[in-house]
Each structure stands twice: as structure tokens, then as C-alpha cells.
Design an enzyme around this catalytic site. Structure first.
Site, mmCIF file in Angstrom:
data_model
loop_
_atom_site.group_PDB
_atom_site.id
_atom_site.type_symbol
_atom_site.label_atom_id
_atom_site.label_comp_id
_atom_site.label_asym_id
_atom_site.label_seq_id
_atom_site.Cartn_x
_atom_site.Cartn_y
_atom_site.Cartn_z
ATOM 1 N N HIS A 32 0.846 -1.196 0.000
ATOM 2 C CA HIS A 32 0.000 0.000 0.000
ATOM 3 C C HIS A 32 0.883 1.249 0.000
ATOM 4 O O HIS A 32 1.258 1.752 1.063
ATOM 5 C CB HIS A 32 -0.908 0.018 1.237
ATOM 6 C CG HIS A 32 -1.831 -1.157 1.334
ATOM 7 N ND1 HIS A 32 -1.396 -2.417 1.687
ATOM 8 C CD2 HIS A 32 -3.169 -1.263 1.125
ATOM 9 C CE1 HIS A 32 -2.431 -3.253 1.695
ATOM 10 N NE2 HIS A 32 -3.508 -2.579 1.361
ATOM 11 N N HIS A 264 -3.996 2.903 -3.558
ATOM 12 C CA HIS A 264 -4.265 2.435 -2.199
ATOM 13 C C HIS A 264 -3.584 1.104 -1.907
ATOM 14 O O HIS A 264 -2.807 1.000 -0.956
ATOM 15 C CB HIS A 264 -5.768 2.297 -1.948
ATOM 16 C CG HIS A 264 -6.089 1.697 -0.617
ATOM 17 N ND1 HIS A 264 -6.197 2.450 0.527
ATOM 18 C CD2 HIS A 264 -6.288 0.406 -0.241
ATOM 19 C CE1 HIS A 264 -6.443 1.653 1.554
ATOM 20 N NE2 HIS A 264 -6.510 0.404 1.114
ATOM 21 N N GLU A 411 -18.175 -4.626 24.609
ATOM 22 C CA GLU A 411 -17.355 -5.832 24.751
ATOM 23 C C GLU A 411 -16.106 -5.795 23.872
ATOM 24 O O GLU A 411 -15.017 -6.208 24.291
ATOM 25 C CB GLU A 411 -18.176 -7.083 24.417
ATOM 26 C CG GLU A 411 -19.279 -7.406 25.413
ATOM 27 C CD GLU A 411 -20.595 -6.729 25.066
ATOM 28 O OE1 GLU A 411 -21.604 -7.024 25.722
ATOM 29 O OE2 GLU A 411 -20.607 -5.909 24.111
ATOM 30 N N HIS A 473 -28.762 -15.886 24.248
ATOM 31 C CA HIS A 473 -27.725 -15.731 25.266
ATOM 32 C C HIS A 473 -27.032 -17.049 25.625
ATOM 33 O O HIS A 473 -26.171 -17.066 26.490
ATOM 34 C CB HIS A 473 -28.334 -15.123 26.541
ATOM 35 C CG HIS A 473 -28.622 -13.662 26.425
ATOM 36 N ND1 HIS A 473 -29.369 -13.127 25.415
ATOM 37 C CD2 HIS A 473 -28.235 -12.611 27.203
ATOM 38 C CE1 HIS A 473 -29.463 -11.821 25.570
ATOM 39 N NE2 HIS A 473 -28.776 -11.479 26.644
#
Length: 662
Positions: A32, A264, A411, A473
Site C-alpha cells: 500500500h 491504495h 465488549e 444468550h
């Protein structure tokens, strides 16, 4: 000898970065080039005027941390470390960019001796981990003071970093905690692989960061004076992290490809490289940096050497030197074993029927007061994860003397922040959530394993034993999926003794993270001994060690006690079954072949786990069987769910008898 002016200009210094970047990418035919070329002005100002580092002492504890969150721009970092004189980053390493065995891989891989503070490449991770670095600096400063800890964390982040969801979580947390020593340069080049970022990204990034409580500036990323002024203004912030939005041109200097996605993620091509050399005024051959420019960069590299020597002198006579050194060394293996020994003895004597999350809490109650480097937290599940220790203060906005972090429902950022705390040094982080939400943490868990960091992920409510909250869950595939991550110890203890053993093992690790999968429901104590750490073997015979066996029952966690009950019932039918507890597959795999063969035995094998079968097949063998989950769970009380899905003593007995008839 190639000579230019006696005093190289900013343009000369930054063009050295651009030239090395496009040459290395061209030679590798991969990489890159655009981002390093666009970021060269920012990096030149930062490294020459602000960043405190010393290539002669690259692991100096009070150095500033530089994190290239835009890891695809790796040649920017490699060019800087070569130019500044990091010993191991030679010109040959630059020429060997992206090649097998080089120190210059496609994306930076953590090695502070190379000037690489962390592994980056997965976008969003660098800026998120930087929150942990910056928080570690403030927390260590609160403990040891300015004489030993007084540095900053600088980040270069891309448009892609800003798009990733983890950057939102981490930036929100950093703003809340008022991490004023975190400074992020946002490379706003408005180009992505697909084309202009306007195809998919139109939000006002500076406004977003202001809403997070950050100090925000917007500048021309190619104006050295503006970069310097903005950086100085950011340094003056005390209670706000800083975002400097830098409008840049990707591939700066490449006449046909700059400002486009064409530069890029692929080489510029020989013609465009030649044209860029002409436009930039860089007439030198590939990989050639004129002596005066290289000398100027080496002088920049030596700029903070005396500052480092001053720190060494303060450290040498500091009254907290020994405690500081212990914190950075992080050797707590013996201490943790000694602290946990009486707790193990108590559990072995009393044989409580506790959830392993509660047993984990007992471990932390003993460990955290004894080990100042342990820092805990939870993603808004503290009462459920049982991760907080009484008497340990919270870390809060502007208040960094505590050792418990309220991550909120973030989280992913929690896992990344813990990694950053570990990478910085001085802390052994642990943090909790439900095992189901390991999926929200997984990219950072994987990076912890890849970077060989001692981080402890405390994941409770590890199965359908969670009960009424239902399948959203209830983790079923998670254990197998997590066990597939190399260098991660997934530990699922069966009782209090194993839980303490697993904590002891987690803290012994120096080059890998641990994930503790802990039960919500109470489990009987199946071990009556507290001496040798049997969990260190990963798997061991917990019942029927010295018997000639007809059958081997394999289990982990909450199903071990079911297997032992089934063994007793099978014995009534004249069948001898050994029970093997398997708290950690990875550790079992490391045992000698003869040990593993002895534990598994040659008799038919039946494995039992309240999860999917996938990771068990190699232990079950061609003629074995499995009891567990084959799909998602349901909403009901835990005992009803175990009955419904056939994860019971009765079903183990029935399946054992059927297996023996085959």
C-alpha cells in the site's frame, strides 16, 4: 557519497519516507504505497518535533507510544524506524518488505525493539488498543508518579478505522475516562479501496468525536506549520483526548494516481514511480537516501536520548524502583500459586456446590489484593461475572488510582483495551462478559493470541445452563470456535478446584491469553485433592485411574459431574468406565504422546459437553460418540433444558450401553 543541502528541509525529510515506501512496495510488487506517501508530512513533524523515543533503547518504559492503526501503511513505520536508526530495521529489511522471514511484514507485527508497539492491520484495532495504552500510562502514573511515568500515546488512524464499529466504542470510552494523553491523527484522505469514501461514508467525524468529549481540530495534513501547531495544542489538553483531522492526499506526489484508489493497495508501477520522483524533486536511485538527509533523520532519532538518560537516573534512585520493575516484569507465577493454595485447601475440605463463576470470584478475592498488577473489569455485567473484588476502587474519569474498569456495554472495546493495558506493560488485565458475547470480542481475542499477550477473558454463563434468557444468550458453538484460535488457552473448569487451577495457569502464562468459560449454575466439587495442578495437563483421569476400563467418558465443565454420576451407575451394571476431565484442549495437546494415549485409553469413548460436537471429534475417534448440542438452545429453566437436550446422567448411561454394543 551523495550530498544535498547542508540542512535538509521538511520536504527532504518527508520525501525520504515517500521514496522508501514506493520503492519497497514496487520491489515487493505488493503493498500500500498511497497511505505512507500521504502521511509522510504528519509523521515527519510528529517524529522530529514531538515523539519521545530512543532507538538505542527502544523498550525504554517511559517512551511515547506510536500506534499505526492504519496498519496497511506499514511502510510508513518501517521507513521511520530505518531512517531514525532502529538497529534491526536495516536497508536490507526495507528491501525485503513483505518477504518470508523479514522484519518488515505486510502489516506491522508487535516488537517494541523494532518500534512496533502492537500488531495492526485489522482496521479499528489500533485506535481501540490505544485506549488501553493511554489508560495504562495514567494508571501507572497514579501509582508511581511523574518521575517514572509521564508519556503520551500517539495514533495514526484512517477512514477505515473510523468506519469500524470498535472505533466508536473505544473513542466513547476514552472520552468518558478523560484520557488527555491520547492523541489521534485522523488521515482524512477520502479514498477507500472501492473508490471515494463518499460511496459509503458521509458522517461528520469531527462532530462525532466532539460528542464523545474529545478535543478536536481540523487541519491541512500537508502543512507542516499547521501540523505542529495542532499537535502542540493537543499536548496542552489535560482531560480530553485529541483528534486532529488531517485532510491529506493519498499517494501524494504520484502525478496520475494521487487522490485515487489506484494507489491504495497496489504498486504504483515503474512509470508512475519515475514520474513521482520527478514531481517530488527526488532524483535518487531506488532505496538511496542521501547522506545528509539520512544524517538528519539519525539526529532526530537521537533527539530524546538525553531525556531517556535522565529517566534512567531518576529510576536508579527512585524509592519505588523495585515495585516499578516488578510491575513491568510481571512475574507472578509463584505468588499466585502461594495465594491460591489455602483457598484450594478450603474448597477441597468443604466441597461446596458452587458455580464456577463464584469459584472464580474466590480466586480473585485472594489474588487481586496480593498482586497490584491485576486490573479487572466487566462489560456492564459485574454482578453476573463476579469480577469485582471488595475494597478495590474503580477507575473513573480523571481518577486512575483504582483497579476496576467499568467498560459499559462495549465488549469489543473492552477486549482491545485489555490488550492495550497488557502491551503497554505494568498490568495483567482481566475482564468479564457472557461467553455468548465472546463473538463481540473475538477480533481482539484473536489479536491477543497473535501478539502473545497475557490477558484473561472471564466468560461466564457458558452454556444452556444460563437458562431462561434463551438461545440469544446461550453459547453453543462458542467453545469449539474459540478452541480453533491458535495460542489461546480456552479453559472450562468443572469445579472450584479446577477453577483455581485454571486461574493459576492463566497467570503463569507469559506468551498467550486465557479464556475462562465459567458456569452460571452450581456444580458439585468433584476433586478432593488440592495439591498438584492437574489442570496443567489439559486433560486427566478424574475417576477410574487404575481400573481396566470398558469405556472412557470425556467431559468438560458442568458435564464432568454428570459423567462421574454415570460412571457410578455403569459400575452397578458391571461396566468399568474412566472419566476424563478436559478443562483445556490446548494444554492437553502439548502433553507427551504416551500420556495422551494413557488418558484417552483404547476403549470406546463418549464425550459430553453442553455445546457443539465439532472440537471433540479428534478425541472421540472413529468409533466414539457425543452427547451435547446439535443446534441452538431454548428458553426454560436450566434443569429442564438439560433434560430436553438429553445432557443427563440417564442419557449418558443409555448412550454408553449402546456404544458398547456396536
Amino acid at each position: 557519497m551523495i550530498l544535498m543541502s547542508s540542512s535538509p528541509s521538511h520536504k527532504d525529510l518527508s520525501n525520504a519516507i515517500r521514496a522508501l515506501a514506493m520503492d519497497a512496495v514496487e520491489k515487493a510488487n505488493s503493498g500500500h504505497p498511497g497511505a505512507p506517501m500521504g502521511l509522510a508530512d504528519i509523521a515527519t513533524v510528529l517524529w522530529s518535533k514531538f515523539l519521545r523515543f530512543d532507538p538505542q533503547n527502544p523498550t525504554w518504559p517511559d517512551r511515547d507510544r506510536f500506534i499505526l492503526s492504519a496498519g496497511h501503511a506499514s511502510m510508513l513505520l518501517y521507513a521511520l524506524t530505518y531512517l531514525c536508526g532502529f538497529e534491526k530495521i536495516t536497508l536490507d529489511q526495507i528491501k525485503n518488505f513483505r518477504q518470508l522471514g523479514s522484519l518488515t511484514p505486510g502489516h506491522p507485527e508487535v516488537d517494541p525493539e523494532l518500534g512496533v508497539e502492537m500488531t495492526t492491520g485489522p482496521l479499528g484495532q489500533g485506535i481501540a488498543h490505544a485506549t488501553g495504552f493511554a489508560l495504562a500510562e495514567r494508571m501507572l502514573n497514579a501509582r508511581f508518579g511523574n518521575d517514572l511515568v509521564d508519556h503520551r500515546t500517539f495514533v495514526i488512524a484512517s477512514d477505515g478505522d473510523m468506519m469500524e464499529g470498535i472505533s466508536h466504542e473505544a473513542a466513547s470510552l476514552a472520552g468518558h475516562l478523560k484520557l488527555g494523553r491520547l492523541i489521534v491523527f485522523y488521515d482524512d484522505n477520502k479514498v477507500s479501496i472501492d473508490g471515494p469514501t463518499s460511496l459509503s461514508f458521509s458522517e461528520d467525524v469531527p462532530a462525532r468525536f466532539r460528542a464523545y468529549g474529545w478535543h478536536v481540530q481540523s487541519i491541512d495534513g500537508h502543512d507542516p506549520a499547521a501540523i505542529e501547531a495542532a499537535t502542540q495544542a493537543a499536548l496542552e489538553q489535560t482531560d480530553k483526548p485529541s483528534l486532529i483531522a488531517c485532510r491529506t492526499v493519498i499517494g501524494f506526489g504520484a502525478p496520475q494516481k494521487q487522490g485515487t484508489s489506484g494507489c491504495h493497495g497496489s504498486p504504483l508501477g515503474a512509470g508512475e514511480v519515475a514520474a513521482a520522483r520527478e514531481k517530488l524533486g527526488w532524483p535518487h536511485e531506488p532505496f538511496v537516501v542521501p547522506d545528509d538527509i539520512l544524517s538528519a533523520w539519525r539526529t532526530i532519532g537521537a533527539r530524546s536520548h538525553e531525556t531517556m538518560r535522565g529517566w534512567q537516573n531518576r529510576h536508579e534512585t527512585h524509592p519505588q524502583r523495585d515495585a516499578f520493575d516488578r510491575a513491568l516484569t510481571g512475574d507472578v507465577a509463584k505468588l499466585s500459586a502461594d495465594v491460591l493454595a489455602p483457598v484450594k485447601k478450603k474448597i477441597a475440605a468443604e466441597k461446596p456446590k458452587d458455580a464456577t463463576r463464584k469459584s472464580s470470584s474466590l480466586a480473585l478475592d485472594a489474588l487481586v489484593p496480593a498482586i497490584p498488577e491485576l486490573v479487572g473489569g466487566s462489560a456492564d455485567l459485574t454482578p453476573s461475572n463476579n469480577t469485582q473484588v471488595k475494597g478495590i476502587a474503580d477507575v473513573g474519569p480523571g481518577s486512575y488510582g483504582g483497579r476496576y474498569i467499568r467498560y459499559g456495554i462495549r465488549e469489543h472495546a473492552m477486549a482491545a483495551t485489555m490488550n492495550g493495558l497488557a502491551l503497554h506493560g505494568g498490568f495483567i488485565p482481566y475482564g468479564g462478559t457472557f461467553l455468548q458475547f465472546a463473538d463481540y470480542c473475538r477480533p481482539a481475542i484473536r489479536l491477543a493470541a497473535l501478539m502473545k499477550q497475557r490477558v484473561v477473558f472471564v466468560m461466564t454463563h457458558d452454556s444452556i445452563g444460563l437458562g431462561e434468557d434463551g438461545p440469544t444468550h446461550q453459547p453453543v458453538e462458542h467453545l469449539s470456535a474459540l478452541r480453533a484460535i491458535p495460542n489461546l488457552l480456552v479453559m472450562r473448569p468443572c469445579d472450584g478446584i479446577e477453577t483455581l487451577e485454571c486461574w493459576e495457569l492463566a497467570l503463569q502464562q507469559r506468551t498467550r491469553p486465557t479464556l475462562l468459560a465459567l458456569s452460571r449454575q452450581g456444580l458439585p466439587t468433584v476433586r478432593g485433592d488440592e495439591g498438584q495442578n492437574l489442570s496443567a495437563r489439559g486433560g486427566y483421569i478424574v475417576a477410574g485411574e487404575n481400573e481396566i476400563r470398558d469405556l472412557t467418558l470425556l467431559a468438560s465443565g458442568s458435564e464432568v459431574s454428570l459423567a462421574i454420576e454415570a460412571r457410578d451407575r455403569l459400575a452397578e451394571k458391571g461396566i468399568s468406565a474412566a472419566v476424563v476431565s478436559m478443562p483445556c484442549f490446548a494444554l492437553f495437546d502439548e502433553q507427551p504422546l504416551d500420556y495422551r494415549a494413557h488418558v484417552l485409553g483404547s476403549a470406546p469413548r463418549l464425550a459430553v459437553e453442553a455445546g457443539l460436537r465439532q472440537s471433540w471429534d479428534r478425541f472421540i475417534g472413529d468409533h466414539g460418540d457425543f452427547i451435547g448440542m446439535s443446534g441452538f438452545g431454548l428458553s426454560a429453566p436450566a434443569n429442564k433444558l438439560f433434560e430436553h437436550f438429553g445432557i443427563t446422567t440417564v442419557h449418558i448411561v443409555e448412550k454408553s450401553l449402546a456404544l458398547l454394543k456396536k
